[in-house]
Design a protein around this motif. Sequence first.
Motif, PDB file in Angstrom:
ATOM      1  N   ILE A  84       0.856  -1.184   0.000  1.00 14.58           N
ATOM      2  CA  ILE A  84       0.000   0.000   0.000  1.00 14.58           C
ATOM      3  C   ILE A  84       0.891   1.231   0.000  1.00 14.58           C
ATOM      4  CG2 ILE A  84      -1.735   1.280   1.318  1.00 14.58           C
ATOM      5  CD1 ILE A  84      -2.583  -1.492   2.490  1.00 14.58           C
ATOM      6  N   ARG A  85       0.664   2.107  -0.958  1.00 13.00           N
ATOM      7  CA  ARG A  85       1.517   3.286  -1.117  1.00 13.00           C
ATOM      8  C   ARG A  85       1.016   4.405  -0.199  1.00 13.00           C
ATOM      9  NH1 ARG A  85       0.583   4.009  -7.371  1.00 13.00           N
ATOM     10  NH2 ARG A  85      -1.516   3.654  -6.526  1.00 13.00           N
ATOM     11  N   ILE A  86       1.908   4.855   0.668  1.00 16.86           N
ATOM     12  CA  ILE A  86       1.551   5.829   1.705  1.00 16.86           C
ATOM     13  C   ILE A  86       2.265   7.152   1.466  1.00 16.86           C
ATOM     14  CG2 ILE A  86       1.613   6.325   4.190  1.00 16.86           C
ATOM     15  CD1 ILE A  86      -0.191   4.005   3.572  1.00 16.86           C
ATOM     16  N   LEU A  87       1.528   8.244   1.619  1.00 16.53           N
ATOM     17  CA  LEU A  87       2.106   9.592   1.691  1.00 16.53           C
ATOM     18  C   LEU A  87       1.939  10.071   3.121  1.00 16.53           C
ATOM     19  CD1 LEU A  87       1.824  12.600  -0.683  1.00 16.53           C
ATOM     20  CD2 LEU A  87       1.045  12.879   1.668  1.00 16.53           C
ATOM     21  N   ILE A  88       3.018  10.559   3.706  1.00 22.17           N
ATOM     22  CA  ILE A  88       2.957  11.069   5.081  1.00 22.17           C
ATOM     23  C   ILE A  88       3.046  12.592   5.037  1.00 22.17           C
ATOM     24  CG2 ILE A  88       4.109  11.138   7.325  1.00 22.17           C
ATOM     25  CD1 ILE A  88       4.875   8.236   6.902  1.00 22.17           C
ATOM     26  N   HIS A  89       2.014  13.242   5.528  1.00 21.78           N
ATOM     27  CA  HIS A  89       1.906  14.706   5.511  1.00 21.78           C
ATOM     28  C   HIS A  89       2.111  15.218   6.934  1.00 21.78           C
ATOM     29  CE1 HIS A  89      -0.401  18.603   5.158  1.00 21.78           C
ATOM     30  NE2 HIS A  89       0.424  18.671   4.121  1.00 21.78           N
ATOM     31  N   VAL A 109       5.885   6.412  -0.149  1.00 17.50           N
ATOM     32  CA  VAL A 109       6.368   6.910  -1.437  1.00 17.50           C
ATOM     33  C   VAL A 109       6.714   8.394  -1.389  1.00 17.50           C
ATOM     34  CG1 VAL A 109       5.131   5.148  -2.732  1.00 17.50           C
ATOM     35  CG2 VAL A 109       4.012   7.335  -2.256  1.00 17.50           C
ATOM     36  N   ALA A 110       6.242   9.102  -0.351  1.00 18.89           N
ATOM     37  CA  ALA A 110       6.534  10.531  -0.235  1.00 18.89           C
ATOM     38  C   ALA A 110       6.334  10.976   1.202  1.00 18.89           C
ATOM     39  CB  ALA A 110       5.635  11.358  -1.159  1.00 18.89           C
TER      40      ALA A 110
END
Length: 241
Positions: free
Chosen positions: A7-12, A35-36
């Motif tokens: 599962i591709r995760i972006l952490i903000h 991924v970012a």
Amino acid sequence: MNSSSPIRILIHGASGRMGQALLRLARENPALQVVAAVSRSGAAIDGVDVPMFASADLARCPSFDVAIDFSLPEGFDAVLAACKMRKAALVSGTTGLSTQQREALAQAAHTIPVLWASNFSLGVVVLEELSRRAAQALTGWDADIIESHHVHKKDAPSGTALTLGAAVAAGRGSAPHYASLRAGDIIGEHSVQFTGPGERIELIHRAGNRDIFARGALSAAAHLAGRPAGNHRLADLIFSD
């Protein structure tokens, strides 16, 4: 989504304490791929080997399945817009959202899966349900919520206390009383107390470290990916299996 693919995760909000905990713990889960990582400045973080982006460059981030947001209200609108544009899910623990931002989140739930929670501890999820059930059974008793946090926490009562209070109100039809303490480096303690003639019940949760919140958010993201659009509850996701 291919179930065999991570599962591709972006952490903000990656530079904050929660963001860094998410980055560290995500590396331990082969089912997740960060991924970012997005922060206000986009500056590199020691020990982090994922692509970093400044908040202003959020639109340039690679494709992701779920964004996990622990930032500030000022940055919330941008990550919500990015999720809507990418048709990606959003897991958010950002507190202090305005009425307009909460309405925007509710509207977004018509097109993407969203989950906002004031506390991602799995223990607090259980405490919330226990509080509702106890309040329903003890309608004639006094109800109080006592919460303690570190001296730097500004909001009082805490968001978690208010969530627990809503559960109590749902069970008994009236809100509890609140008491708040700010002292030392307490990570978070919440006590839901019911007092009747000659007896008292206390339901207590104590957080020993912040990793429990990061683990809960990562678990929520893993459960939310691929779900239909809607406003999801943490309890429903975690305990649905």
